[in-house]
Design a protein around this motif. Structure first.
Motif, PDB file in Angstrom:
ATOM      1  N   THR A  86      65.246 125.112  79.136  1.00 30.98           N
ATOM      2  CA  THR A  86      66.457 125.657  78.512  1.00 30.98           C
ATOM      3  C   THR A  86      66.873 126.934  79.243  1.00 30.98           C
ATOM      4  OG1 THR A  86      65.106 126.828  76.885  1.00 30.98           O
ATOM      5  CG2 THR A  86      66.000 124.706  76.228  1.00 30.98           C
ATOM      6  N   SER A  87      68.116 126.920  79.722  1.00 30.41           N
ATOM      7  CA  SER A  87      68.581 128.043  80.531  1.00 30.41           C
ATOM      8  C   SER A  87      70.112 128.093  80.502  1.00 30.41           C
ATOM      9  CB  SER A  87      68.102 127.823  81.970  1.00 30.41           C
ATOM     10  OG  SER A  87      68.738 128.723  82.834  1.00 30.41           O
ATOM     11  N   PRO A  88      70.697 129.297  80.525  1.00 30.79           N
ATOM     12  CA  PRO A  88      72.161 129.354  80.495  1.00 30.79           C
ATOM     13  C   PRO A  88      72.810 128.724  81.730  1.00 30.79           C
ATOM     14  CG  PRO A  88      71.202 131.567  80.662  1.00 30.79           C
ATOM     15  CD  PRO A  88      70.076 130.625  80.455  1.00 30.79           C
ATOM     16  N   ILE A 130      68.990 122.438  80.686  1.00 33.43           N
ATOM     17  CA  ILE A 130      70.062 122.349  79.692  1.00 33.43           C
ATOM     18  C   ILE A 130      70.417 123.722  79.139  1.00 33.43           C
ATOM     19  CG2 ILE A 130      70.704 121.416  77.429  1.00 33.43           C
ATOM     20  CD1 ILE A 130      69.095 118.950  78.020  1.00 33.43           C
ATOM     21  N   SER A 131      71.726 123.978  79.076  1.00 34.96           N
ATOM     22  CA  SER A 131      72.275 125.166  78.412  1.00 34.96           C
ATOM     23  C   SER A 131      72.937 124.707  77.116  1.00 34.96           C
ATOM     24  CB  SER A 131      73.325 125.805  79.324  1.00 34.96           C
ATOM     25  OG  SER A 131      74.163 126.660  78.570  1.00 34.96           O
ATOM     26  N   ILE A 132      72.890 125.519  76.067  1.00 35.66           N
ATOM     27  CA  ILE A 132      73.601 125.118  74.847  1.00 35.66           C
ATOM     28  C   ILE A 132      74.978 125.778  74.764  1.00 35.66           C
ATOM     29  CG2 ILE A 132      71.538 124.490  73.539  1.00 35.66           C
ATOM     30  CD1 ILE A 132      72.027 127.176  71.945  1.00 35.66           C
ATOM     31  N   GLY A 133      75.406 126.461  75.813  1.00 32.49           N
ATOM     32  CA  GLY A 133      76.752 127.034  75.803  1.00 32.49           C
ATOM     33  C   GLY A 133      76.840 128.212  76.757  1.00 32.49           C
ATOM     34  N   TYR A 135      76.951 131.370  77.011  1.00 30.38           N
ATOM     35  CA  TYR A 135      76.617 132.697  76.497  1.00 30.38           C
ATOM     36  C   TYR A 135      75.124 132.853  76.737  1.00 30.38           C
ATOM     37  CZ  TYR A 135      75.879 129.277  72.842  1.00 30.38           C
ATOM     38  OH  TYR A 135      75.527 128.130  72.177  1.00 30.38           O
ATOM     39  N   VAL A 136      74.630 134.082  76.713  1.00 31.06           N
ATOM     40  CA  VAL A 136      73.225 134.296  77.050  1.00 31.06           C
ATOM     41  C   VAL A 136      72.446 134.716  75.814  1.00 31.06           C
ATOM     42  CG1 VAL A 136      71.617 135.538  78.532  1.00 31.06           C
ATOM     43  CG2 VAL A 136      73.878 134.928  79.395  1.00 31.06           C
ATOM     44  N   LEU A 137      71.418 133.942  75.496  1.00 34.23           N
ATOM     45  CA  LEU A 137      70.520 134.260  74.386  1.00 34.23           C
ATOM     46  C   LEU A 137      69.360 135.097  74.917  1.00 34.23           C
ATOM     47  CD1 LEU A 137      70.400 130.603  73.037  1.00 34.23           C
ATOM     48  CD2 LEU A 137      71.687 132.485  72.032  1.00 34.23           C
ATOM     49  N   GLY A 139      66.314 134.324  74.734  1.00 36.48           N
ATOM     50  CA  GLY A 139      65.319 133.412  75.302  1.00 36.48           C
ATOM     51  C   GLY A 139      65.762 131.999  74.996  1.00 36.48           C
ATOM     52  N   GLY A 140      64.964 131.020  75.406  1.00 33.96           N
ATOM     53  CA  GLY A 140      65.377 129.628  75.238  1.00 33.96           C
ATOM     54  C   GLY A 140      64.923 128.985  73.942  1.00 33.96           C
ATOM     55  N   ALA A 143      67.710 127.645  71.723  1.00 27.47           N
ATOM     56  CA  ALA A 143      68.298 126.486  72.405  1.00 27.47           C
ATOM     57  C   ALA A 143      67.396 125.262  72.208  1.00 27.47           C
ATOM     58  CB  ALA A 143      68.480 126.793  73.887  1.00 27.47           C
TER      59      ALA A 143
HETATM   60  N1  ADE Z   1      68.581 130.848  77.261  1.00 30.44           N
HETATM   61  C1  ADE Z   1      69.389 131.907  77.205  1.00 30.44           C
HETATM   62  N2  ADE Z   1      70.657 131.548  76.973  1.00 30.44           N
HETATM   63  C2  ADE Z   1      70.652 130.192  76.873  1.00 30.44           C
HETATM   64  C3  ADE Z   1      71.653 129.222  76.652  1.00 30.44           C
HETATM   65  N3  ADE Z   1      72.931 129.549  76.479  1.00 30.44           N
HETATM   66  N4  ADE Z   1      71.289 127.934  76.630  1.00 30.44           N
HETATM   67  C4  ADE Z   1      70.004 127.578  76.824  1.00 30.44           C
HETATM   68  N5  ADE Z   1      69.015 128.444  77.043  1.00 30.44           N
HETATM   69  C5  ADE Z   1      69.331 129.744  77.065  1.00 30.44           C
END
Ligand code: ADE
Length: 224
Positions: A86-88, A130-133, A135-137, A139-140, A143
């Motif tokens: 999980t990553s932006p 996979i990113s869920i959108g 924007y930056v969280l 951590g994953g 997500a």
């Molecule tokens: N980790 C940080 N931001 C994320 C995002 N938008 N989607 C998935 N993982 C994330």
């Protein structure tokens, strides 16, 4: 289906994955979600799993060794269809990806980390990012919870009324029509007459035209 989630923050995932439909799906044996603390795979006496980045940037980076150990341990026990990170900067999650993943047998989700993970993990161990959108969280983990929720509710039997997963917003690229329940009138606010008519064909036509109207107004991009 089985989902193994690897994270440094297991406590962030326990609660969202053990309520409501996800709990019922697990109780019924339809889904098995296992959360693994990455620190359990550290060989460091302080259970460290991250280190300073080469090239001198700020922030800590998740190390390749504990992640490789965690994934290898799981792979010794079963074959995995996907190993997701999980990553932006991954592909943007949507209903189509959820549908595809819900048909898989075994999935690993590696939760992304604040400042990133050693890129060799992504090059050699991960099959899908996979990113869920956009924007930056922090951590994953959230997500991973979102992805797991969207997948598990699609497993036949997870939702009481199987029709309802099929009539979700996005399943046919249309937003869902409005729904109402009793009372039929509240403070003068009335439920559309057609829904009280008992006329199935008219009700279905109304639902479809409402779905098209809402999609045209709110998400015209889905109609392209
Ligand atoms: N980790 C940080 N931001 C994320 C995002 N938008 N989607 C998935 N993982 C994330």
């Amino acid at each position: 289906m089985r989902i193994d989630i690897i994270t440094v923050l297991p406590e962030m995932l326990n609660s969202p994955l053990s309520c409501s439909i996800l709990k019922r799906a697990q109780d019924k044996g339809l889904a098995d979600i296992q959360i693994h603390n990455l620190r359990d795979y550290s060989t460091n006496k302080h259970r460290r799993v991250d280190d300073y980045p080469f090239g001198g940037e700020a922030g800590m980076v998740l190390q390749v060794e504990p992640v490789d150990r965690a994934i290898s341990t799981l792979k010794e026990q079963r074959t995995y269809d996907e190993i997701i990170y999980t990553s932006p900067d991954g592909e943007t999650f949507n209903q189509k990806i959820a549908n595809t993943l819900s048909l898989k047998e075994n999935i690993i989700i590696l939760c992304g980390h604040y400042k990133g993970i050693d890129y060799r993990i992504r090059e050699h161990l991960i099959t899908r990012e996979i990113s869920i959108g956009d924007y930056v969280l922090t951590g994953g983990e959230l997500a991973a919870a979102v992805i797991s929720d969207a997948i598990i509710r699609l497993i036949p039997g997870a939702i009481g009324d199987e029709q309802s997963a099929l009539s979700d917003s996005f399943q046919d690229n249309l937003l869902a029509p409005p729904v109402y329940t009793r009372p039929a009138e509240y403070k003068g606010w009335k439920v559309p007459e057609v829904l009280l008519s008992g006329h199935e064909q008219k009700i279905n036509e109304w639902k479809h035209s409402e779905a098209v109207e809402r999609t045209t107004r709110l998400r015209p991009d889905l109609l392209k």
